[in-house]
Design an enzyme around this catalytic site. Structure first.
Site, mmCIF file in Angstrom:
data_model
loop_
_atom_site.group_PDB
_atom_site.id
_atom_site.type_symbol
_atom_site.label_atom_id
_atom_site.label_comp_id
_atom_site.label_asym_id
_atom_site.label_seq_id
_atom_site.Cartn_x
_atom_site.Cartn_y
_atom_site.Cartn_z
ATOM 1 N N GLY A 13 0.820 -1.198 0.000
ATOM 2 C CA GLY A 13 0.000 0.000 0.000
ATOM 3 C C GLY A 13 0.857 1.254 0.000
ATOM 4 N N CYS A 14 0.236 2.380 -0.303
ATOM 5 C CA CYS A 14 0.991 3.634 -0.409
ATOM 6 C C CYS A 14 1.531 4.083 0.950
ATOM 7 C CB CYS A 14 0.124 4.719 -1.048
ATOM 8 S SG CYS A 14 -1.516 4.910 -0.306
#
Length: 345
Positions: A148-149
Protein backbone atom coordinates in the site's frame (compact mmCIF):
# COMPACT_ATOMS: atom_id res chain seq x y z
CA UNK A 1 9.17 -7.75 -25.27
CA UNK A 2 7.01 -8.63 -22.26
CA UNK A 3 3.33 -8.80 -23.13
CA UNK A 4 1.44 -6.96 -20.39
CA UNK A 5 -2.21 -6.73 -19.40
CA UNK A 6 -3.68 -4.18 -16.99
CA UNK A 7 -7.00 -4.85 -15.25
CA UNK A 8 -8.53 -1.58 -14.10
CA UNK A 9 -6.78 0.53 -16.71
CA UNK A 10 -9.39 3.28 -16.40
CA UNK A 11 -8.45 4.21 -12.79
CA UNK A 12 -5.63 6.47 -11.61
CA UNK A 13 -3.24 3.63 -10.78
CA UNK A 14 -4.09 1.88 -14.04
CA UNK A 15 -3.48 5.04 -16.04
CA UNK A 16 -0.19 5.55 -14.21
CA UNK A 17 0.84 2.02 -15.18
CA UNK A 18 0.04 2.89 -18.80
CA UNK A 19 2.14 6.05 -18.55
CA UNK A 20 5.14 4.18 -17.15
CA UNK A 21 4.90 1.08 -19.33
CA UNK A 22 4.31 3.01 -22.57
CA UNK A 23 7.95 4.16 -22.39
CA UNK A 24 9.36 0.98 -20.86
CA UNK A 25 11.88 -0.52 -23.32
CA UNK A 26 10.84 -4.13 -22.62
CA UNK A 27 7.07 -3.84 -22.14
CA UNK A 28 4.32 -4.21 -24.72
CA UNK A 29 0.85 -3.14 -23.60
CA UNK A 30 -1.15 -6.02 -25.00
CA UNK A 31 -4.45 -5.57 -23.15
CA UNK A 32 -6.11 -2.75 -21.22
CA UNK A 33 -9.10 -4.14 -19.35
CA UNK A 34 -12.02 -2.33 -17.78
CA UNK A 35 -15.34 -4.09 -17.36
CA UNK A 36 -17.24 -0.88 -16.55
CA UNK A 37 -15.95 1.11 -19.56
CA UNK A 38 -15.28 -1.73 -22.02
CA UNK A 39 -15.56 -0.81 -25.68
CA UNK A 40 -14.44 2.78 -25.16
CA UNK A 41 -11.07 4.24 -26.02
CA UNK A 42 -8.56 4.96 -23.26
CA UNK A 43 -8.17 8.47 -24.70
CA UNK A 44 -11.88 9.11 -24.07
CA UNK A 45 -11.10 8.94 -20.35
CA UNK A 46 -7.52 10.25 -20.46
CA UNK A 47 -7.00 12.58 -23.45
CA UNK A 48 -3.34 13.07 -22.48
CA UNK A 49 -2.61 9.64 -24.02
CA UNK A 50 -3.58 10.84 -27.50
CA UNK A 51 -0.91 9.80 -30.05
CA UNK A 52 0.84 7.84 -27.27
CA UNK A 53 -1.42 4.92 -26.34
CA UNK A 54 -4.65 4.85 -28.27
CA UNK A 55 -6.06 1.49 -27.20
CA UNK A 56 -9.60 0.25 -26.71
CA UNK A 57 -10.56 -0.89 -23.22
CA UNK A 58 -11.54 -4.56 -23.24
CA UNK A 59 -13.78 -6.73 -21.10
CA UNK A 60 -12.49 -9.39 -18.74
CA UNK A 61 -12.41 -12.67 -20.71
CA UNK A 62 -10.16 -15.05 -18.69
CA UNK A 63 -9.51 -17.65 -21.38
CA UNK A 64 -8.50 -15.01 -23.90
CA UNK A 65 -6.28 -13.13 -21.42
CA UNK A 66 -4.27 -16.21 -20.47
CA UNK A 67 -3.23 -16.72 -24.09
CA UNK A 68 -2.23 -13.13 -24.79
CA UNK A 69 -0.14 -11.88 -21.86
CA UNK A 70 2.74 -12.99 -19.63
CA UNK A 71 2.01 -10.63 -16.75
CA UNK A 72 -1.25 -9.21 -15.46
CA UNK A 73 -1.45 -6.12 -13.24
CA UNK A 74 -4.56 -5.68 -11.11
CA UNK A 75 -5.11 -1.94 -10.52
CA UNK A 76 -8.60 -2.56 -9.17
CA UNK A 77 -10.48 -1.59 -6.00
CA UNK A 78 -10.10 -3.95 -3.05
CA UNK A 79 -12.26 -7.03 -3.34
CA UNK A 80 -11.91 -7.54 -7.10
CA UNK A 81 -8.50 -9.19 -7.58
CA UNK A 82 -9.13 -11.93 -5.03
CA UNK A 83 -11.94 -13.27 -7.22
CA UNK A 84 -9.90 -13.32 -10.45
CA UNK A 85 -6.26 -13.90 -9.57
CA UNK A 86 -6.62 -17.58 -8.54
CA UNK A 87 -7.76 -18.67 -12.00
CA UNK A 88 -4.87 -16.84 -13.69
CA UNK A 89 -2.30 -18.20 -11.23
CA UNK A 90 -3.69 -21.67 -11.94
CA UNK A 91 -2.98 -21.10 -15.65
CA UNK A 92 0.64 -20.17 -14.87
CA UNK A 93 0.29 -16.42 -15.39
CA UNK A 94 2.32 -14.02 -13.24
CA UNK A 95 0.20 -11.42 -11.43
CA UNK A 96 0.93 -8.21 -9.53
CA UNK A 97 -1.95 -6.98 -7.37
CA UNK A 98 -2.05 -3.31 -6.35
CA UNK A 99 -5.34 -3.54 -4.47
CA UNK A 100 -4.46 -5.04 -1.08
CA UNK A 101 -6.30 -8.33 -1.49
CA UNK A 102 -3.16 -10.43 -0.84
CA UNK A 103 -1.28 -8.35 1.76
CA UNK A 104 -2.97 -9.69 4.89
CA UNK A 105 -3.89 -13.08 6.29
CA UNK A 106 -7.49 -14.15 5.91
CA UNK A 107 -8.80 -13.18 9.34
CA UNK A 108 -6.99 -9.81 9.37
CA UNK A 109 -8.33 -9.03 5.87
CA UNK A 110 -11.85 -9.88 7.00
CA UNK A 111 -11.51 -7.62 10.05
CA UNK A 112 -9.93 -4.58 8.40
CA UNK A 113 -11.32 -4.69 4.85
CA UNK A 114 -14.80 -5.91 5.91
CA UNK A 115 -14.83 -8.47 3.08
CA UNK A 116 -14.24 -12.17 2.68
CA UNK A 117 -10.53 -12.87 1.99
CA UNK A 118 -8.86 -14.52 -0.98
CA UNK A 119 -8.41 -18.31 -0.93
CA UNK A 120 -5.71 -19.37 1.52
CA UNK A 121 -3.84 -21.18 -1.26
CA UNK A 122 -3.23 -17.85 -3.05
CA UNK A 123 -2.52 -15.96 0.18
CA UNK A 124 0.23 -18.50 0.89
CA UNK A 125 1.73 -17.91 -2.57
CA UNK A 126 1.67 -14.10 -2.43
CA UNK A 127 5.05 -12.37 -1.98
CA UNK A 128 5.05 -8.88 -0.49
CA UNK A 129 6.52 -6.50 -3.04
CA UNK A 130 8.56 -4.11 -0.91
CA UNK A 131 11.47 -4.29 -3.32
CA UNK A 132 14.16 -2.77 -1.12
CA UNK A 133 13.56 -5.41 1.56
CA UNK A 134 12.32 -8.45 -0.37
CA UNK A 135 14.03 -8.48 -3.78
CA UNK A 136 15.25 -12.09 -3.67
CA UNK A 137 11.77 -13.50 -3.02
CA UNK A 138 10.14 -11.16 -5.54
CA UNK A 139 12.42 -12.51 -8.28
CA UNK A 140 11.02 -16.02 -7.78
CA UNK A 141 7.36 -15.06 -7.29
CA UNK A 142 4.30 -15.84 -9.36
CA UNK A 143 1.95 -13.59 -7.37
CA UNK A 144 3.14 -10.29 -5.91
CA UNK A 145 1.16 -8.28 -3.37
CA UNK A 146 2.19 -4.72 -4.13
CA UNK A 147 2.46 -2.72 -0.87
CA UNK A 148 0.00 0.00 0.00
CA UNK A 149 0.99 3.63 -0.41
CA UNK A 150 1.15 4.55 3.29
CA UNK A 151 2.90 1.26 4.24
CA UNK A 152 5.55 1.90 1.57
CA UNK A 153 6.44 5.29 3.05
CA UNK A 154 6.12 4.10 6.65
CA UNK A 155 8.04 0.82 6.33
CA UNK A 156 10.91 2.31 4.33
CA UNK A 157 11.17 5.02 6.97
CA UNK A 158 10.90 2.68 9.96
CA UNK A 159 12.59 -0.62 9.15
CA UNK A 160 16.27 0.38 9.51
CA UNK A 161 15.58 1.79 12.99
CA UNK A 162 13.63 -1.33 14.00
CA UNK A 163 16.24 -3.73 12.62
CA UNK A 164 18.99 -1.94 14.57
CA UNK A 165 16.79 -1.90 17.72
CA UNK A 166 17.08 1.87 17.94
CA UNK A 167 13.43 2.35 18.89
CA UNK A 168 10.76 0.96 21.19
CA UNK A 169 8.29 -0.73 18.82
CA UNK A 170 5.49 -0.81 21.39
CA UNK A 171 4.74 2.88 20.85
CA UNK A 172 5.19 4.09 17.29
CA UNK A 173 3.14 7.06 16.06
CA UNK A 174 2.71 7.63 12.31
CA UNK A 175 1.17 10.89 11.14
CA UNK A 176 0.37 10.39 7.45
CA UNK A 177 -0.74 12.95 4.88
CA UNK A 178 -1.93 12.14 1.38
CA UNK A 179 -3.16 13.81 -1.77
CA UNK A 180 -6.68 13.31 -3.10
CA UNK A 181 -5.66 10.93 -5.92
CA UNK A 182 -5.14 8.24 -3.28
CA UNK A 183 -8.92 7.88 -3.06
CA UNK A 184 -9.20 6.89 -6.72
CA UNK A 185 -11.23 8.38 -9.56
CA UNK A 186 -14.75 7.43 -8.57
CA UNK A 187 -16.51 10.60 -7.38
CA UNK A 188 -17.58 10.94 -3.77
CA UNK A 189 -18.65 13.77 -1.51
CA UNK A 190 -15.40 13.78 0.48
CA UNK A 191 -13.33 14.24 -2.71
CA UNK A 192 -15.23 17.19 -4.16
CA UNK A 193 -13.12 20.31 -4.76
CA UNK A 194 -15.34 22.32 -2.42
CA UNK A 195 -14.78 19.76 0.36
CA UNK A 196 -11.02 19.37 -0.08
CA UNK A 197 -9.87 22.85 -1.08
CA UNK A 198 -8.52 24.97 1.80
CA UNK A 199 -9.23 22.09 4.14
CA UNK A 200 -7.29 19.39 5.99
CA UNK A 201 -8.77 16.59 8.04
CA UNK A 202 -8.07 13.19 9.55
CA UNK A 203 -9.99 10.12 8.41
CA UNK A 204 -10.34 6.44 9.39
CA UNK A 205 -8.85 7.26 12.79
CA UNK A 206 -7.87 3.99 14.45
CA UNK A 207 -9.44 1.93 11.66
CA UNK A 208 -7.33 2.37 8.53
CA UNK A 209 -6.62 -0.91 6.72
CA UNK A 210 -2.94 -0.05 6.29
CA UNK A 211 -2.38 -0.31 10.06
CA UNK A 212 -2.17 -4.13 10.24
CA UNK A 213 -0.12 -4.19 7.02
CA UNK A 214 2.55 -1.98 8.57
CA UNK A 215 2.59 -4.02 11.79
CA UNK A 216 2.72 -7.34 9.94
CA UNK A 217 5.71 -6.44 7.81
CA UNK A 218 7.66 -4.77 10.59
CA UNK A 219 7.56 -8.20 12.22
CA UNK A 220 8.34 -10.04 8.98
CA UNK A 221 11.32 -7.91 7.95
CA UNK A 222 12.67 -6.96 11.38
CA UNK A 223 11.54 -9.85 13.57
CA UNK A 224 9.90 -7.65 16.20
CA UNK A 225 6.32 -7.16 17.26
CA UNK A 226 5.10 -3.60 16.79
CA UNK A 227 2.10 -1.55 17.86
CA UNK A 228 1.53 1.56 15.81
CA UNK A 229 -0.85 4.45 16.12
CA UNK A 230 -1.51 5.52 12.53
CA UNK A 231 -3.64 8.49 11.55
CA UNK A 232 -3.99 9.53 7.90
CA UNK A 233 -4.94 13.05 6.81
CA UNK A 234 -6.31 14.30 3.50
CA UNK A 235 -4.41 17.30 2.14
CA UNK A 236 -5.61 19.61 -0.67
CA UNK A 237 -3.10 18.41 -3.26
CA UNK A 238 -3.27 15.89 -6.10
CA UNK A 239 -0.26 13.64 -5.45
CA UNK A 240 2.05 12.77 -2.61
CA UNK A 241 2.39 11.12 0.77
CA UNK A 242 4.34 12.48 3.72
CA UNK A 243 4.76 10.32 6.82
CA UNK A 244 6.12 11.83 10.02
CA UNK A 245 7.02 8.99 12.36
CA UNK A 246 7.76 9.25 16.08
CA UNK A 247 9.15 6.49 18.31
CA UNK A 248 10.99 6.38 21.67
CA UNK A 249 14.73 5.78 21.35
CA UNK A 250 16.10 2.75 23.21
CA UNK A 251 19.67 4.03 23.31
CA UNK A 252 21.51 7.33 23.31
CA UNK A 253 22.36 8.25 19.71
CA UNK A 254 22.93 11.40 17.71
CA UNK A 255 21.27 12.26 14.44
CA UNK A 256 24.40 11.77 12.35
CA UNK A 257 24.85 8.21 13.65
CA UNK A 258 21.26 7.37 12.67
CA UNK A 259 21.64 9.05 9.29
CA UNK A 260 24.82 7.12 8.49
CA UNK A 261 23.16 3.87 9.51
CA UNK A 262 20.25 4.53 7.15
CA UNK A 263 22.75 5.28 4.38
CA UNK A 264 24.44 1.96 5.07
CA UNK A 265 21.17 -0.01 5.02
CA UNK A 266 20.05 1.55 1.75
CA UNK A 267 23.43 1.63 0.04
CA UNK A 268 22.99 0.68 -3.60
CA UNK A 269 19.21 1.10 -3.52
CA UNK A 270 18.37 3.21 -6.55
CA UNK A 271 15.14 4.73 -5.29
CA UNK A 272 16.00 5.60 -1.67
CA UNK A 273 17.53 9.01 -1.00
CA UNK A 274 18.66 9.82 2.55
CA UNK A 275 18.59 13.55 3.14
CA UNK A 276 21.60 15.49 4.47
CA UNK A 277 21.67 16.40 8.17
CA UNK A 278 19.08 19.05 9.00
CA UNK A 279 17.25 18.54 5.70
CA UNK A 280 13.83 16.90 5.45
CA UNK A 281 11.82 15.83 2.39
CA UNK A 282 8.62 17.27 0.99
CA UNK A 283 6.14 15.74 -1.43
CA UNK A 284 7.02 18.11 -4.28
CA UNK A 285 10.59 16.78 -4.31
CA UNK A 286 9.46 13.27 -5.30
CA UNK A 287 6.48 14.28 -7.48
CA UNK A 288 5.82 11.84 -10.40
CA UNK A 289 8.93 9.79 -9.52
CA UNK A 290 9.69 6.42 -7.94
CA UNK A 291 11.89 7.89 -5.22
CA UNK A 292 11.39 7.65 -1.48
CA UNK A 293 13.18 10.49 0.31
CA UNK A 294 13.92 10.04 4.02
CA UNK A 295 15.12 12.46 6.70
CA UNK A 296 15.92 11.54 10.31
CA UNK A 297 16.32 13.41 13.59
CA UNK A 298 17.34 11.98 16.97
CA UNK A 299 15.70 14.34 19.45
CA UNK A 300 17.96 14.30 22.51
CA UNK A 301 15.58 16.49 24.50
CA UNK A 302 12.58 14.14 24.25
CA UNK A 303 14.44 10.89 23.68
CA UNK A 304 12.53 10.22 20.46
CA UNK A 305 13.50 9.41 16.91
CA UNK A 306 11.69 11.41 14.24
CA UNK A 307 11.68 9.99 10.70
CA UNK A 308 10.11 11.83 7.78
CA UNK A 309 9.53 9.98 4.50
CA UNK A 310 8.01 11.27 1.27
CA UNK A 311 6.77 9.42 -1.83
CA UNK A 312 4.47 9.97 -4.77
CA UNK A 313 1.44 7.85 -3.87
CA UNK A 314 0.69 6.89 -7.49
CA UNK A 315 4.28 5.99 -8.41
CA UNK A 316 6.39 4.62 -5.55
CA UNK A 317 3.18 4.08 -3.58
CA UNK A 318 1.50 2.09 -6.35
CA UNK A 319 2.27 1.81 -10.08
CA UNK A 320 5.98 2.69 -10.03
CA UNK A 321 6.69 0.13 -7.33
CA UNK A 322 4.64 -2.39 -9.34
CA UNK A 323 6.87 -1.79 -12.38
CA UNK A 324 9.94 -2.04 -10.12
CA UNK A 325 8.63 -5.46 -9.02
CA UNK A 326 7.98 -6.42 -12.64
CA UNK A 327 11.61 -5.62 -13.45
CA UNK A 328 12.83 -7.85 -10.62
CA UNK A 329 10.44 -10.61 -11.64
CA UNK A 330 11.77 -10.75 -15.19
CA UNK A 331 15.48 -10.24 -14.46
CA UNK A 332 15.68 -6.63 -15.67
CA UNK A 333 17.58 -3.77 -14.08
CA UNK A 334 15.42 -2.55 -11.22
CA UNK A 335 15.14 1.00 -12.53
CA UNK A 336 14.26 0.11 -16.14
CA UNK A 337 11.57 2.50 -17.29
CA UNK A 338 11.63 4.32 -13.95
CA UNK A 339 14.49 6.79 -14.32
CA UNK A 340 12.33 9.91 -14.55
CA UNK A 341 13.42 12.93 -12.54
CA UNK A 342 10.83 14.36 -10.14
CA UNK A 343 8.69 17.14 -11.62
CA UNK A 344 9.38 20.43 -9.85
CA UNK A 345 7.78 22.83 -9.12
Amino acid sequence: MLKIGIVGANGYSGAELVRLLARHPRAQLEMLISHRTKGTMLTAHYPHFQHITEAELEDMVPDEIAGRVELLFFATPSGVAKNWVPRFVEKGLKCIDLSGDFRLGGEAYRQWYKREPAPQKELDKAIYGLAEMNADRIKEAQLIANPGCFPTAALLGLLPAVQEELIDTSFIVIDGKTGVSGAGRNPSLSNLFTEVNENTGAYKVGSHQHTPEIERFIKEFAGREAKISFTPHLIPMTRGILCTIYAPLTKKVITEDVRQYYRKVYKGQKFIRIRPAGSFPSTKEVYASNYCDIGVHADERTGRLVVISAIDNLVKGASGQAVQNMNLLFGLEEDTGLKSIPVYP
